[in-house]
Scaffold this motif. Sequence first.
Motif, mmCIF file in Angstrom:
data_model
loop_
_atom_site.group_PDB
_atom_site.id
_atom_site.type_symbol
_atom_site.label_atom_id
_atom_site.label_comp_id
_atom_site.label_asym_id
_atom_site.label_seq_id
_atom_site.Cartn_x
_atom_site.Cartn_y
_atom_site.Cartn_z
ATOM 1 N N PHE A 237 0.879 -1.129 -0.014
ATOM 2 C CA PHE A 237 -0.183 -0.045 0.041
ATOM 3 C C PHE A 237 0.778 1.198 -0.005
ATOM 4 C CE2 PHE A 237 0.128 -1.012 4.815
ATOM 5 C CZ PHE A 237 0.587 0.090 5.071
ATOM 6 N N LEU A 239 3.607 1.348 -1.705
ATOM 7 C CA LEU A 239 4.119 1.439 -2.973
ATOM 8 C C LEU A 239 2.880 2.193 -3.901
ATOM 9 C CD1 LEU A 239 6.135 0.958 -5.237
ATOM 10 C CD2 LEU A 239 4.871 -1.276 -5.641
ATOM 11 N N SER A 240 1.803 1.857 -3.617
ATOM 12 C CA SER A 240 0.441 2.217 -4.175
ATOM 13 C C SER A 240 0.551 3.671 -3.984
ATOM 14 C CB SER A 240 -0.773 1.529 -3.721
ATOM 15 O OG SER A 240 -0.837 0.198 -4.189
ATOM 16 N N ALA A 243 2.834 5.546 -5.855
ATOM 17 C CA ALA A 243 2.514 5.475 -7.374
ATOM 18 C C ALA A 243 1.344 6.595 -7.752
ATOM 19 C CB ALA A 243 2.051 4.143 -7.858
#
Lengths: 339, 287, 549
Positions: A237, A239-240, A243
Motif C-alpha cells: 500500500f 508503493l501504491s 504511485a
Amino acid sequence: MADTALLGSSGGGFPRPGGTAVVPRAGRWRGAGFWLVRRIGSAVFVLWAVATLIFLAIRLIPGDPAEAIMGGPGSQASAAALEAARAEYGLDEPLWVQYLSQLGRLATGDLGTSYALKVPVVQLLADQLPGTLGLAVGAWVLAWILALGLALWSGLGGRGAAVVGSALEIAAASVPHFWLGSVLVLLFSTAWGWLPPVSNGSAAGLVMPVVTLALPLAGFLGQVMRESMLTAMNSPFALSAHARGESESGVVLRHALRHAALPGVALSGWALGSLVSGAVVVESIFARPGLGRSLLQAVTLRDVPLVTGVALVSALAYVVVMAVSELAERAIDPRTRDR
Amino acid sequence: MGNASTRRAGTLRRRPRAGWLRAGNVLPAVAALTALFLVLAALVPGWLAPADPLAIDPVAAFRGPSGAHWLGTDESGRDIYSRIVHGARPSLLIGAAATALGLGLALLLGLAAGLGGRWLDAGVGRIVEVLLALPGLLLALVFIALAGPGVATTIVAVGLSTAPGYARIIRTQVRALRTSPMIEAARVLGHSPARILARHLLPNALGPVLVLATLGIGQAVVWASALSFLGLGEAPPAPEWGAMLAAGRTYLGFAWWMTFFPGLAIVATAASSTVLGRSLQRRAVGA
Amino acid sequence: MSAAPLLRVDGLDVGFGGTPVVQDVSLYIGRGECLALVGESGSGKSVTARALLGLAGRGSRVAVRTLDFDGTNLSGAGQRAWRRLRGSRIGLVLQDALVSLDPLRTVGREIDDALRLHTALSPAERAAKVAGLLESMGLAAADAGRRAGELSGGMRQRALIAAAMALDPDLLIADEPTTALDAEAQAQVLDLLAGLRAGGSSLLLISHDLAVVSAVADRVAIMRGGRILEQGPTDQVLTSPEHEYTRMLLRAVPAGRPRGTRLSAPTGRSDARPHAPDAKLLDSSPSIGGPVLEARNLVRAFPVPGGGILHAADDVSLRVEAGRTLGLVGASGSGKSTTARILLGLDVPASGTVKLFGEPWVPLPEASRRPRRTRLGAIYQDPLSSFDPRRRVGAILADALAAATTGGAPEGAHDPAGLLQLVGLEPALAGRHPSTLSGGQRQRVAIARALAPGPRVLICDEPVSALDVSVQAQILDLLDDLQARLGLGYLFISHDLAVVRHVSDRLAVMRDGRIVESGPTEQVFAEPRHEYTRALLAASPTLATDTSD
C-alpha cells in the motif's frame, strides 16, 4: 514488548472460514452494549480478585497484623495493646466474617484505615493520586512523542538513522529508572545547577521526574513502533501511495505513522504497568509525594490497608486503560473489531 | 491465493544488502562480548578483579577513577571495579533464578491454557488478567509487604511479577501451534497425540521460551536491583549493583562514580540481554 | 496505433546491490494499446514495471538509454518530476488490494489522494468525484467510507483501480491485477480494464497468466531472467512462438488440454518417465473406479462475526474413486476447504457421514480413526507452513514414514531417499531445510511426505495455486504419474477451472456450501446444466491456441 513480535501468523494449510469476512454494519450497536457489559463485569471481577488475593495472602503468610498496627515487627507493644488493636480493626472476628465485612466495605468505597498513619486510606489516596497522575500522564505523553519521533526519524532517515535509532531505543529501554534519575540529578542539579534535585512542586521540579519515567518507556515503545512503521513503509500500500504521486514524507505521515501508533496503543496496559512501577522509584528518588512513595512507605511499615488500597487503585486504572485502549484500537483499525 | 500474493509482494522492495553498517551485525557482537564478560565475572570473579570486594581501606575512601582504582572507591575505600565484578554473581543469579521461576510458572499456566479445554483456558486467562492488573513492581512490593524483604523474597517477587506476561505469550503460541497447518499435517499422517505433543508441539512452543528467557533475564536483573535500591533486596555491604547504587546516592554530589558505574553494569546487562534475545528471535523467525 | 508511441523504453537495466535483475529491456506502448509483460516469478517483470514509475525501490541502481513518455525524456528525471507524473499521467494497480490499499484508511481517502495531490479541487468537489469514480467502477458511493478489509476481494480490487484511474492517466500499469481473484471477480476486473482502454488509456499488463493475456493484450513481451526473450502481436507470439521458453510456457498452460496430456517437458527429471502400474500395490487396493472415499449429506455451518451464519457445507455428497480424480471447483468461500477438513477428520460435520473404503470414517472418535489414517493423505497450497520448521527434509520424511503401520510406503520408497526419488528430487535434498527450497521442490517434498504412509487417497487442496505455470505443469504431471503408478484416488480442490478440467475425471461445482452440479468433467464443460456453472465457464478466460504438441 515481545508480545507482539512473537505472534507469528500461520498461513496456508486448510483455511478456516471467517478469515476476512465482510463485517456487516448492522448489529454493531448491540455489539457495543454487550462489549460495555462485558468490560464492566471483567473490571468488577479483577478488583474483587485483587482484593481477595491480598486478603488471603495476608492470612496465609505468618506474621501478626496487630503488630504492624502497633508500629511494625520491632515494636514492644504489650499484649493488652495488641488485643485492643485487634478489636479495633476487627481482627478477632472469624476469618470469613472479616473477609465479608472487608468486601462489604470495599463495595461502598471504604478502603479501611491506614495502620501507620491512622487516617482513612481513601483520604490518603485522594491526596496522593493527583501528583502521581500528573507525573504518569506527563511521562506517557513525552514517551509517545519521543517514540514516534524516533520511529519517524529512522523511517525517513535511511539506514544510518535506523541503526542509531535502534541502538538508542535499546539503551533507553535498558536504563533503570533509579540510575537514570541519579545521573540526571548529577548532571542537571549537581554539576550544572539548572534544575532542582528534589521535586518541590514547581514546574522545573517536574522536568527530571517526567523525563526519568518517560525515557525507558519511550525506548520500549520506540522499538515496536519503528518495526511497525518500517513494515508499513515496505508494504504494497505504500508503493501504491507512491504511485499516486505521494512523497516519501507524505507516505510516512498519512500511512506509516498510523501503523506505527497501533502497537503503541495495543501496549497501553503494559505501559501503564511500567509507569506505575517506575513511579515508585522516581517518586522516591526525587522525594516527590505520590502514590508510589506512599506505597513504598506502606511496604516498609507493612501497612496492609494502604498497600491494598494502592493495589486496587492501580488495578482499576489498568482496567480502565485497557478498555480505553481497546476502544482506540477499534477506532484506528477495523480489523480488530471482530475479535 | 493469499500466499501467492504475499510471495510476490515480498519482492516489492528489497531489503538493503549486507553492509558493514548494520544493526544486525554490530550490536549482537558487542552484546555477546558484554555477556561473555558478565558470565566470566559471575563464574570466576577473581580472574577479572583480584582485589577483595569487601576489603576496607578508610585512607583510600572516595577516590575517583585512577590507575590504582579504575572505577574509584566508595565511602569505606572499597574498590568499585572489584565490587562490580563480584556483584555480577548475585545480580545474575537473582535475575536468572527469578526468570526461571517466572518462566516455570508461566509454562505451567501457558501450557495448561494452551493445551487444555475451553474452561481451563478461560480460568487461566482470568488469573493472568488479574496478575497483569497488578503491574510488575507493585506485585513485587505487595509480596514483599507481606513476606518481608530479602534475597529469596526478591527472587519470588520478581519471578511472580514477570510470570503473567510470559504466560500470555506462551498460551498464544501454543494455541496458534495447536491449530497450525503443521500440527494438522501431523494429525493427518496418523501420529498419536502424545507423539505430536512431544515431537512437534512442545519443541516448537519452547523455542520462543528460550528467546523470552534471554530477553527477560536482563529485565529481571533491573527489577531485582530496583528492589535492592529501594532497600528491599540484598543488604548494602554485599556487592550487589542496586544496593551499591543506593549507597552511592548519598554521596552523589562529590563521588559520582559510586552511583554511575554500578548503574552502567545494570544497563550493560539489560541491553546485552535485549540485543541477544532479539537477534535470537530474528534468527528463529528467519530460519 | 499512432505513429509516436506513448511510452518508449530502450536499454533498461536495473540491479540491486550489484545483482542485475533487469537487463537491456526495450519496449514501447502505443496510445490506446495494451502491452502484456509475461513471465514467471523472478523474471524481473514487476521490477521493470516499477522502474517505469521511477519506483524501482531502495538500493536499486537503474540505468536506461531512452525513457520517453509522451515526448518527455524521463531518463534523468528527479523525484519532483516523477511525482507530477505518478497518479496523474501514469497509474499503478497492484495484485492484492487487501494489502495494496492501506487497511487503516477508508477507500475514499485512498482514491482521494491522487485528486488532492494533483488537482486544486475543493474537498467537496473531490468527494463528489470520488463518489462518481466508485459508481463508475460498479461500487456504491457509500463504499467510500469503508476500508479494504470490509469489502470483498473483487470490490476492493475495483476500488484500487478507481484510485489509480482517478485522474484518467494516459498509461495504467497493472501488475497481476486479477491473480488474487476468483473467476467471476477476475472477469469483472478484465471487463473494467477493457473499458478503460476503450476510453483511450494505454495499458501495461504484467501477468503470468497467458489466458488472461490472450484475452486482453494487443502485443506480448515474454520475460525471463531479467531479459525480454521475444515480443510481438499477441496472436503471433501465442500461436507461433519463436523462443523455446515461450513454447514451454504455452505447453504448460492447462487450459484446453485434455486429461492425460503432459504439460511439462518429458525430459530432465527421473520421475518424468512413465511408470508401469505397480502391480503388487494395485492388487491389494480396490480396482480402478471403485469407491474409496464417500461423503453423504455433510452439513457444517459457522457463526459469522457480527451475526448471521455461514453455510460452509450444505448437504454435500461426493465420491472419490480409486485411480481417478474428482475435481472440486468453486470460488473462495464456497466451502471447498471446509469439505476437505471434514473428509480429513479435522472438522466435525453437524450431520452427514463419510466412509473410507466402505467403513465409517466421520463421525468417529479420533482414536478409532487414527489406525486407518495412513490410507488418506493430504497436500496443501502452502507446503512450507505444513512442515515442522525445526526439521530438515530428511527428518520430515522420516517422521512421516514412522506413521506408516500396515501396507507401508510405496515400493522402493521406504526411506527418505527413496521417497525423494519417487517425487523426482535428488536424495541429497534430504539435508536441506525446506525454507531453502523452491516452491516446486517444497510441493514435491509435501507430496513425498503424504505418500510415505502409503495412502490410497490424496486430498489436494489448491496444490498448485501458489506456483508458477511451468512449475504447476511439473507438479500436475507428477500427480498424474503417481496416480497411474500407485492407483491413487484424488480429490483435487481448486478455484482454477482450467487446472481442474485438465486433471479431473469427474467434476463437482461448489457454491455457497452446496454442490450445484457434478458429473464427468467433459460433460459438465460441454453441457453445463446449472446457471452458476455456465457463469463460471463464461467468466474464465481461455487460451485460444493450437494445443497440439
